[in-house]
Design an enzyme around this catalytic site. Structure first.
Site, PDB file in Angstrom:
ATOM      1  N   ARG A 104      43.103  32.870  59.484  1.00 37.68           N
ATOM      2  CA  ARG A 104      43.004  33.975  58.946  1.00 37.68           C
ATOM      3  C   ARG A 104      42.298  34.993  59.594  1.00 37.68           C
ATOM      4  O   ARG A 104      42.470  36.377  59.290  1.00 37.68           O
ATOM      5  CB  ARG A 104      42.097  33.422  57.727  1.00 37.68           C
ATOM      6  CG  ARG A 104      41.894  34.410  56.542  1.00 37.68           C
ATOM      7  CD  ARG A 104      41.060  34.038  55.508  1.00 37.68           C
ATOM      8  NE  ARG A 104      41.969  33.247  54.526  1.00 37.68           N
ATOM      9  CZ  ARG A 104      42.586  33.708  53.544  1.00 37.68           C
ATOM     10  NH1 ARG A 104      42.464  34.863  53.081  1.00 37.68           N
ATOM     11  NH2 ARG A 104      43.516  32.785  52.725  1.00 37.68           N
ATOM     12  N   MET A 145      46.166  39.442  45.875  1.00 39.17           N
ATOM     13  CA  MET A 145      45.635  38.482  45.598  1.00 39.17           C
ATOM     14  C   MET A 145      45.032  37.579  46.778  1.00 39.17           C
ATOM     15  O   MET A 145      44.744  36.475  46.788  1.00 39.17           O
ATOM     16  CB  MET A 145      46.724  37.708  44.879  1.00 39.17           C
ATOM     17  CG  MET A 145      47.316  38.119  43.829  1.00 39.17           C
ATOM     18  SD  MET A 145      46.241  38.911  42.365  1.00 39.17           S
ATOM     19  CE  MET A 145      45.674  37.248  41.585  1.00 39.17           C
ATOM     20  N   ILE A 187      41.600  38.204  49.765  1.00 39.75           N
ATOM     21  CA  ILE A 187      40.233  38.531  50.096  1.00 39.75           C
ATOM     22  C   ILE A 187      40.669  39.287  51.160  1.00 39.75           C
ATOM     23  O   ILE A 187      41.089  38.761  52.320  1.00 39.75           O
ATOM     24  CB  ILE A 187      39.368  37.299  50.446  1.00 39.75           C
ATOM     25  CG1 ILE A 187      39.253  36.486  49.036  1.00 39.75           C
ATOM     26  CG2 ILE A 187      37.793  38.261  50.495  1.00 39.75           C
ATOM     27  CD1 ILE A 187      38.665  37.288  47.716  1.00 39.75           C
ATOM     28  N   ILE A 188      40.111  40.669  51.402  1.00 43.06           N
ATOM     29  CA  ILE A 188      40.151  41.522  52.555  1.00 43.06           C
ATOM     30  C   ILE A 188      38.944  41.149  53.409  1.00 43.06           C
ATOM     31  O   ILE A 188      37.688  40.836  52.857  1.00 43.06           O
ATOM     32  CB  ILE A 188      40.162  42.920  51.910  1.00 43.06           C
ATOM     33  CG1 ILE A 188      41.240  43.136  51.140  1.00 43.06           C
ATOM     34  CG2 ILE A 188      39.950  43.656  53.285  1.00 43.06           C
ATOM     35  CD1 ILE A 188      42.357  43.385  52.103  1.00 43.06           C
ATOM     36  N   ASN A 198      39.946  48.378  44.657  1.00 48.09           N
ATOM     37  CA  ASN A 198      40.543  47.247  44.057  1.00 48.09           C
ATOM     38  C   ASN A 198      40.399  47.397  42.521  1.00 48.09           C
ATOM     39  O   ASN A 198      39.564  47.890  41.876  1.00 48.09           O
ATOM     40  CB  ASN A 198      39.813  45.794  44.251  1.00 48.09           C
ATOM     41  CG  ASN A 198      40.728  44.807  43.853  1.00 48.09           C
ATOM     42  OD1 ASN A 198      41.893  44.716  43.616  1.00 48.09           O
ATOM     43  ND2 ASN A 198      39.849  43.729  43.340  1.00 48.09           N
ATOM     44  N   THR A 199      41.599  47.014  41.962  1.00 45.63           N
ATOM     45  CA  THR A 199      41.636  47.192  40.486  1.00 45.63           C
ATOM     46  C   THR A 199      41.657  45.704  39.869  1.00 45.63           C
ATOM     47  O   THR A 199      42.466  44.736  40.415  1.00 45.63           O
ATOM     48  CB  THR A 199      42.976  48.178  39.855  1.00 45.63           C
ATOM     49  OG1 THR A 199      42.933  47.664  38.484  1.00 45.63           O
ATOM     50  CG2 THR A 199      44.224  47.491  40.452  1.00 45.63           C
ATOM     51  N   HIS A 200      40.943  45.339  38.829  1.00 43.63           N
ATOM     52  CA  HIS A 200      40.744  44.009  38.305  1.00 43.63           C
ATOM     53  C   HIS A 200      41.119  43.888  37.179  1.00 43.63           C
ATOM     54  O   HIS A 200      40.365  44.717  36.108  1.00 43.63           O
ATOM     55  CB  HIS A 200      39.440  43.423  38.798  1.00 43.63           C
ATOM     56  CG  HIS A 200      39.049  42.071  38.589  1.00 43.63           C
ATOM     57  ND1 HIS A 200      39.594  41.101  39.222  1.00 43.63           N
ATOM     58  CD2 HIS A 200      38.624  41.283  37.217  1.00 43.63           C
ATOM     59  CE1 HIS A 200      39.082  39.752  38.766  1.00 43.63           C
ATOM     60  NE2 HIS A 200      38.589  40.269  37.515  1.00 43.63           N
ATOM     61  N   SER A 233      38.964  46.955  35.232  1.00 42.23           N
ATOM     62  CA  SER A 233      37.890  47.842  36.149  1.00 42.23           C
ATOM     63  C   SER A 233      38.552  48.256  37.789  1.00 42.23           C
ATOM     64  O   SER A 233      39.267  47.311  38.082  1.00 42.23           O
ATOM     65  CB  SER A 233      36.681  46.584  36.768  1.00 42.23           C
ATOM     66  OG  SER A 233      36.203  46.122  35.485  1.00 42.23           O
ATOM     67  N   ASP A 245      33.610  45.290  48.566  1.00 39.18           N
ATOM     68  CA  ASP A 245      32.589  45.081  49.491  1.00 39.18           C
ATOM     69  C   ASP A 245      32.968  43.889  49.934  1.00 39.18           C
ATOM     70  O   ASP A 245      33.952  43.245  49.666  1.00 39.18           O
ATOM     71  CB  ASP A 245      31.136  45.263  48.916  1.00 39.18           C
ATOM     72  CG  ASP A 245      30.921  44.408  47.800  1.00 39.18           C
ATOM     73  OD1 ASP A 245      31.777  43.330  47.436  1.00 39.18           O
ATOM     74  OD2 ASP A 245      29.908  44.435  46.990  1.00 39.18           O
ATOM     75  N   ALA A 246      32.059  43.169  50.609  1.00 38.02           N
ATOM     76  CA  ALA A 246      32.437  41.777  51.214  1.00 38.02           C
ATOM     77  C   ALA A 246      32.437  40.690  50.176  1.00 38.02           C
ATOM     78  O   ALA A 246      32.761  39.600  50.569  1.00 38.02           O
ATOM     79  CB  ALA A 246      31.153  41.499  52.226  1.00 38.02           C
ATOM     80  N   THR A 253      33.644  38.641  46.356  1.00 36.56           N
ATOM     81  CA  THR A 253      34.600  38.748  45.573  1.00 36.56           C
ATOM     82  C   THR A 253      34.547  39.328  44.218  1.00 36.56           C
ATOM     83  O   THR A 253      33.662  39.090  43.400  1.00 36.56           O
ATOM     84  CB  THR A 253      35.130  37.263  45.180  1.00 36.56           C
ATOM     85  OG1 THR A 253      35.297  36.636  46.517  1.00 36.56           O
ATOM     86  CG2 THR A 253      36.442  37.388  44.483  1.00 36.56           C
ATOM     87  N   ASP A 254      35.074  40.645  44.111  1.00 33.05           N
ATOM     88  CA  ASP A 254      34.907  41.600  43.002  1.00 33.05           C
ATOM     89  C   ASP A 254      33.536  41.953  42.503  1.00 33.05           C
ATOM     90  O   ASP A 254      33.355  41.949  41.422  1.00 33.05           O
ATOM     91  CB  ASP A 254      35.699  40.910  41.916  1.00 33.05           C
ATOM     92  CG  ASP A 254      37.253  40.608  42.062  1.00 33.05           C
ATOM     93  OD1 ASP A 254      37.658  41.718  42.531  1.00 33.05           O
ATOM     94  OD2 ASP A 254      37.581  39.676  41.317  1.00 33.05           O
TER      95      ASP A 254
HETATM   96  C1  GAR Z   1      46.733  43.771  37.621  1.00 33.08           C
HETATM   97  O1  GAR Z   1      46.494  43.254  36.591  1.00 33.08           O
HETATM   98  C2  GAR Z   1      45.644  43.430  38.682  1.00 33.08           C
HETATM   99  O2  GAR Z   1      44.539  43.755  38.098  1.00 33.08           O
HETATM  100  C3  GAR Z   1      45.640  42.131  39.050  1.00 33.08           C
HETATM  101  O3  GAR Z   1      47.061  41.919  39.500  1.00 33.08           O
HETATM  102  C4  GAR Z   1      47.941  42.445  38.177  1.00 33.08           C
HETATM  103  C5  GAR Z   1      48.851  43.180  39.105  1.00 33.08           C
HETATM  104  O4  GAR Z   1      49.823  43.828  38.160  1.00 33.08           O
HETATM  105  N1  GAR Z   1      45.060  41.958  40.369  1.00 33.08           N
HETATM  106  C6  GAR Z   1      44.151  40.788  40.355  1.00 33.08           C
HETATM  107  O5  GAR Z   1      44.042  39.919  39.473  1.00 33.08           O
HETATM  108  C7  GAR Z   1      43.168  40.729  41.748  1.00 33.08           C
HETATM  109  N2  GAR Z   1      42.034  39.671  41.458  1.00 33.08           N
HETATM  110  P1  GAR Z   1      51.173  44.175  38.744  1.00 33.08           P
HETATM  111  O6  GAR Z   1      51.824  43.285  39.914  1.00 33.08           O
HETATM  112  O7  GAR Z   1      52.158  44.320  37.755  1.00 33.08           O
HETATM  113  O8  GAR Z   1      51.195  45.888  39.465  1.00 33.08           O
END
Ligand code: GAR
Length: 215
Positions: free
Chosen positions: A80, A105, A107-108, A122-124, A151, A156-157, A159-160
């Site tokens: 990794r 999906m 962790i950076i 990141n979008t969650h 969200s 940051d370091a 997870t979310d």
């Molecule tokens: C999104 O809902 C995003 O928030 C989530 O994956 C989906 C991607 O949708 N990400 C996570 O759960 C990260 N932990 P998409 O492939 O249709 O753009």
């Protein structure tokens, strides 16, 4: 002797020289959020799309839009730590001003975060700090919350755990499944991400403690 992993090379046309801010989007899956960004980018350029999966549909979306792509698969690296270095080299190829994890999906690791300090978002699919991790929708549903959402955070370091840039609420319905709820969240999430990325890339942002203000 372990062979040095190949530095991922960009595919697709070279992006033209532009004064616009450059945004790299990183995806693992279907890439509908990426598609929303590709369709609505204004005042900035999506200059590259990276993925940890060669079969990610998001890469197809990028190629269809003429955006350069790179693949950095974990299996191509001895461990990794090496993958994290490979990811950094791939990102460096494109010299982005902002990095958007949109359905990524993994962790950076520290190398990328250190090099692009404060410039990775990141979008969650949940209202953080509730329900972090890979199953935000499933975990919210199982908990029985009546309102969840999405969200956008600075990475940051943890997870979310990073400072929250923007959030939108979505009502949970009695007959929701993980799939139906996630689909409704993604409708809201796409619009939120389009708005946030434009505001950050074009107008900038500031951080005071955990509070983020968009320019
Ligand atoms: C999104 O809902 C995003 O928030 C989530 O994956 C989906 C991607 O949708 N990400 C996570 O759960 C990260 N932990 P998409 O492939 O249709 O753009």
């Amino acid at each position: 002797m372990t062979e040095e992993p190949q530095v991922p090379t960009a595919t697709g046309p070279e992006s033209s020289a532009t004064a616009q801010p450059r945004v790299t989007v990183v995806v693992s899956g279907s890439g509908t959020l990426l598609q929303a960004l590709l369709d609505n980018a204004q005042g900035y350029t999506i200059s590259s799309v990276l993925s940890d999966r060669a079969d990610a549909l998001g890469l197809e979306r990028a190629r269809a839009a003429g955006v350069p792509t790179a693949v950095v698969e974990l299996k191509d690296f001895p461990d990794r730590a090496a993958w994290n270095q490979g990811l950094l080299r791939a990102v460096d190829t494109f010299k982005p001003d902002l990095i958007v994890l949109a359905g990524f999906m993994r962790i950076i690791g520290e190398p990328l975060l250190a090099a692009y300090d404060g410039r990775v978002i990141n979008t969650h699919p949940a209202l953080l700090p509730s329900f972090p991790g890979a199953h935000g929708v499933r975990d919210a549903l199982a908990h029985g919350v009546k309102v969840t959402g999405c969200s956008v955070i600075l990475v940051d370091a943890g997870t979310d755990t990073g400072p929250i840039v923007a959030q939108q609420a979505v009502e949970v319905l009695d007959d929701d499944t993980e799939e139906s709820l996630h689909e409704r969240i993604k409708v809201v999430e796409r619009a939120l991400l389009v708005d946030v990325v434009e505001r950050m890339a074009v107008g900038g942002w500031s951080v005071e403690g955990r509070r983020v203000r968009l320019g």
